[in-house]
Design a protein around this motif. Structure first.
Motif, PDB file in Angstrom:
ATOM      1  N   GLU A 282      -6.306  -5.317  -0.174  1.00 22.62           N
ATOM      2  CA  GLU A 282      -6.033  -5.969   1.161  1.00 22.62           C
ATOM      3  C   GLU A 282      -6.224  -5.019   2.458  1.00 22.62           C
ATOM      4  O   GLU A 282      -5.786  -5.173   3.436  1.00 22.62           O
ATOM      5  N   CYS A 283      -7.103  -3.815   2.171  1.00 23.44           N
ATOM      6  CA  CYS A 283      -7.150  -2.960   3.132  1.00 23.44           C
ATOM      7  C   CYS A 283      -8.805  -2.255   3.186  1.00 23.44           C
ATOM      8  O   CYS A 283      -9.186  -1.815   4.119  1.00 23.44           O
TER       9      CYS A 283
ATOM     10  N   ARG B 207       1.013  -1.245   0.009  1.00 18.98           N
ATOM     11  CA  ARG B 207       0.014  -0.098   0.013  1.00 18.98           C
ATOM     12  C   ARG B 207       0.908   1.435   0.159  1.00 18.98           C
ATOM     13  O   ARG B 207       1.787   1.527   0.854  1.00 18.98           O
TER      14      ARG B 207
ATOM     15  N   PRO C 186      -0.220 -17.458   2.526  1.00 18.71           N
ATOM     16  CA  PRO C 186      -0.850 -16.080   2.110  1.00 18.71           C
ATOM     17  C   PRO C 186      -0.679 -15.163   3.345  1.00 18.71           C
ATOM     18  O   PRO C 186      -1.017 -15.762   4.320  1.00 18.71           O
ATOM     19  N   HIS C 187      -0.134 -13.951   3.228  1.00 16.34           N
ATOM     20  CA  HIS C 187       0.097 -13.172   4.348  1.00 16.34           C
ATOM     21  C   HIS C 187       1.439 -13.482   4.968  1.00 16.34           C
ATOM     22  O   HIS C 187       1.542 -12.976   6.415  1.00 16.34           O
ATOM     23  N   GLY C 188       1.797 -14.678   4.883  1.00 16.90           N
ATOM     24  CA  GLY C 188       2.758 -15.387   5.880  1.00 16.90           C
ATOM     25  C   GLY C 188       4.298 -15.198   5.078  1.00 16.90           C
ATOM     26  O   GLY C 188       4.505 -14.333   4.473  1.00 16.90           O
ATOM     27  N   ILE C 189       5.139 -16.084   5.839  1.00 18.79           N
ATOM     28  CA  ILE C 189       6.580 -15.990   5.342  1.00 18.79           C
ATOM     29  C   ILE C 189       6.631 -17.341   4.085  1.00 18.79           C
ATOM     30  O   ILE C 189       6.060 -18.509   4.070  1.00 18.79           O
TER      31      ILE C 189
ATOM     32  N   VAL D  55       0.199  -7.449   0.702  1.00 19.29           N
ATOM     33  CA  VAL D  55       0.562  -7.007   2.204  1.00 19.29           C
ATOM     34  C   VAL D  55       1.903  -7.093   2.461  1.00 19.29           C
ATOM     35  O   VAL D  55       2.687  -7.763   1.896  1.00 19.29           O
ATOM     36  N   PRO D  56       2.654  -6.310   3.411  1.00 12.59           N
ATOM     37  CA  PRO D  56       3.847  -6.383   3.823  1.00 12.59           C
ATOM     38  C   PRO D  56       4.515  -7.841   4.098  1.00 12.59           C
ATOM     39  O   PRO D  56       3.813  -8.835   4.394  1.00 12.59           O
ATOM     40  N   PRO D  57       5.823  -7.924   4.076  1.00 10.85           N
ATOM     41  CA  PRO D  57       6.353  -9.103   4.130  1.00 10.85           C
ATOM     42  C   PRO D  57       6.486 -10.076   5.351  1.00 10.85           C
ATOM     43  O   PRO D  57       7.030 -11.018   5.584  1.00 10.85           O
ATOM     44  N   CYS D  58       5.798  -9.200   6.523  1.00 11.44           N
ATOM     45  CA  CYS D  58       5.726  -9.804   7.795  1.00 11.44           C
ATOM     46  C   CYS D  58       7.142  -9.633   8.481  1.00 11.44           C
ATOM     47  O   CYS D  58       7.611  -9.118   9.322  1.00 11.44           O
ATOM     48  N   ASP D  59       8.273 -10.369   7.811  1.00  9.18           N
ATOM     49  CA  ASP D  59       9.444 -10.460   8.495  1.00  9.18           C
ATOM     50  C   ASP D  59      10.338 -11.081   7.333  1.00  9.18           C
ATOM     51  O   ASP D  59      10.661 -12.092   7.277  1.00  9.18           O
TER      52      ASP D  59
END
Lengths: 430, 430
Positions: free
Chosen positions: B174-175, B36, B398-401, B110-114
């Motif tokens: 996603e938002c 985003r 999805p949304h994970g690593i 979405v952002p990469p989490c980590d």
């Protein structure tokens, strides 16, 4: 020895006469955003200010490797020391006849908490209603300035200290203490130390120890909708699970004060503070990471290695109580303060000198206080056998919003400093 | 009408022949960090890609004021739409004889989490073991690419759709969903919609509703040592106090599924996720602020105004249970999704067409699934009376690593899309 009445009055008058200039100087200090990592510009300013006032100035960058193996070193983690400069100004008498003195103050300040809620911006000093507001106005730029202007008052009265004075403008007081430690490593030592923290016109009898703990928790990130598949672990919820285990240490450690010769008289010396927590990068994702940062007060006299173990044991206990954390314990880092507590033993000559100065200013005997915070005084007291006096103005909202120093108390503290320096160091004509 | 066997085989062969190019294109999409606020460059890429392939391209910046009053609008808070561009490519037949189709996919991820825990960097696509890894590889860049390459396969087989096709490359899925909404505002409408989300080769029967809630908590910041003076309120501890009250909604709302004609068969449709929390700016300060962001699933059919009130009531209940929060309640902002659930009523012609396509590819009847997530399909279904099919490849994490899409499933989905488009739109010779 206390100075004679005539000299005393000349010195006190000089403090009063210089007070406006002192406030201007203090305001100039407050204008620097000297939060951690942003200290260098302000230390340039301090070096110039001391040089201008006749000090020999030593201005150096702290190298972690130079102090790493010293007692009192605190871990440097997640930051670098690119801006970590110290400044020490030395005043040397023509003939040393008195006792030498370190005046140590820190120029680093904590961040503004929530700048939007300040009445006026935190780094724009404002004088109103007998107070100067600003981040660091109390803690402790006004104190360091008061030390400098106490000596300026002696000079204005025609004197200077009859013993070496080391005016230390240090960094890192709010996170490690490594700034003060670096002064020791640099070779500075004196017969006594004054740390003009704004703890009020009272002699600090004792301060607690302190540790910072950082826990990095790794969750098992997933789409937020995935819970029904029984997968995922929310790093933030795991942090929230751990927190009460750590907080319990506050109660347990405070209970130990009953056996402490000094702290048994303090209502609540140990505070365990959840200072920072952050995690998650998307509202609809299960957080992958959480970082929790905690300040843990430590009773004076405790063994820090044992305290560290107690903390780690407590984290382990929290993890044992959670199926996910059992297999995925957080990474624990002690990432700041690793501070022993400090007690100023009653009966020292320096305390007597400050007592005389206080009584001359206030007309009543000085009291003592016990602190639940830490100061750089511990370095001189614990590692140089140099008794350290913490005494100063009255500060409101330190680390809070609309921090201020009370100006009347600041003038009184400056008067007391000037008389104390005259007493401790002796005076020689300019 | 399903295409004849010869045509079908030509189309399927064309999908297979084009699959390497499809993967290259998908990898090119994954290389964009289109989180985003960073979508514009990728939409330039998409516009060029569609133009190259013969689409009339409409590429515009979403203006919040244009959509603010529409049904399905979700609040835009704490962000701007400087990079919020949509792209729609239109393919027009010489003579429209079939049914028009929207193919809608989102390019925001979405952002990469980590990022550090990814096997390889999230925006560097990697093919290994029959999977393509990368943020968005599954959700849902591969799906959008599959829609495009299904049509490329028709073209390679000598055809094109015999009805208008609107290939929508949108942001904000996603938002908020405001990207899909902006397509409606722009005037796009069709007889049916395909949303190639990677929910597997099954027709999504229903999706939940969704809200995002942001709570801004103001503490009473103080020096961490000040607790014994009975002052201060830790904004983070207040957030931690509130969280279980909100989490309880998950249990309560899931219990309501018993009365729901579709969701009664879902094990756990509603998830309340603590997605982000941050507070505090210094370990030794009592935190002045905390921001807690929560994703709350909503059962299909619920009234959103009533749900909002339930949420606010729950926050109020949490505050009533805390002396400080009672007088200092947090500021609540619904700062994202404000999504109604959606059910694809069984028996539609479009579902039958997708069923035929699926059966031709898999040799068995298509199943249906009920989702605990949301998609943009709701916009066409709820606000345009356009039945929307969600059907696609299989995505892991999805949304994970190490998010991935399974390539076999992607090829099968692309085959099914191609046959479905041929069936739904009809074909005309190139």
């Amino acid at each position: 020895m206390a100075v004679d009445a005539t000299t005393r009055q000349r010195v006190l008058d000089a403090v009063d006469a210089g007070f406006d200039a002192q406030l201007d100087f203090t305001a100039g200090m407050v204008r620097f955003d000297s939060t951690r990592g942003n200290e260098a510009a302000m230390q340039e300013f301090m070096a110039a200010a001391l040089r201008e006032r006749g000090y020999d100035v030593d201005h150096w960058k702290i190298e972690v490797d130079d102090i790493r193996d010293m007692r009192g070193f605190a871990p440097v983690e997640f930051v670098d020391y690119a801006q970590a400069y110290n400044v020490v100004g030395t005043l040397t008498p023509r003939q040393a006849s008195g006792r030498s003195l370190i005046i140590n103050g820190h120029i680093d300040v904590v961040p503004p908490c929530d700048a939007a809620r300040w009445t006026t911006p935190p780094f724009e000093p404002r004088i109103e209603g007998g107070r100067m507001y600003g981040r660091g106005a109390g803690d402790m730029k006004s104190g360091l300035a008061a030390g400098i202007y106490a000596i300026e008052a002696l000079k204005a009265a025609g004197f200077r200290p009859a013993a070496p004075v080391y005016l230390q403008s240090v960094v890192e007081e709010e996170c490690t203490g490594n700034g003060a430690l670096a002064c020791i490593q640099r070779g500075y030592k004196a017969d006594g130390a004054l740390v003009p923290e704004p703890f009020g016109p009272s002699i600090m009898r004792a301060e607690v120890g302190l540790m910072w703990l950082c826990l990095d928790i790794q969750g098992d990130p997933q789409h937020a909708s995935a819970a029904f598949q029984n997968v995922g672990a929310n790093a933030l919820e795991k942090a929230i699970h751990i927190w009460p285990f750590l907080k319990r240490l506050e109660t347990e450690w405070n209970a130990r004060k009953a056996d402490h010769p000094v702290y048994r008289d303090h209502p609540h010396p140990i505070r365990v503070n959840l200072g920072k927590l952050s995690g998650g990068d998307w509202v609809s994702s299960v957080p992958a990471t959480a970082r929790m940062e905690v300040r843990l007060g430590v009773l004076e006299g405790e063994d820090l290695a044992q305290i560290r173990q107690e903390i780690l044991d407590r984290v382990a206990e929290a993890c044992a109580a959670d199926p996910y954390l059992r297999d995925h314990p957080p990474k624990a880092t002690f990432h700041g303060f690793m501070a022993d507590g400090y007690v100023l033993e009653p009966g020292s000559e320096i305390e007597a000198a400050m007592g005389r100065a206080h009584e001359a200013v206030f007309g009543s005997p000085v009291t003592s206080t016990i602190s639940s915070a830490v100061t750089d005084a511990r370095y001189f007291g614990l590692y140089q056998d140099t008794p350290s006096i913490v005494y100063g103005a009255v500060c409101g909202q330190p680390h809070g919003i609309d921090e201020y120093v009370e100006l009347d108390s600041l003038k009184q503290a400056t008067r007391a400093y000037a008389l104390f320096i005259a007493d401790w160091c002796g005076l020689e004509p300019l």
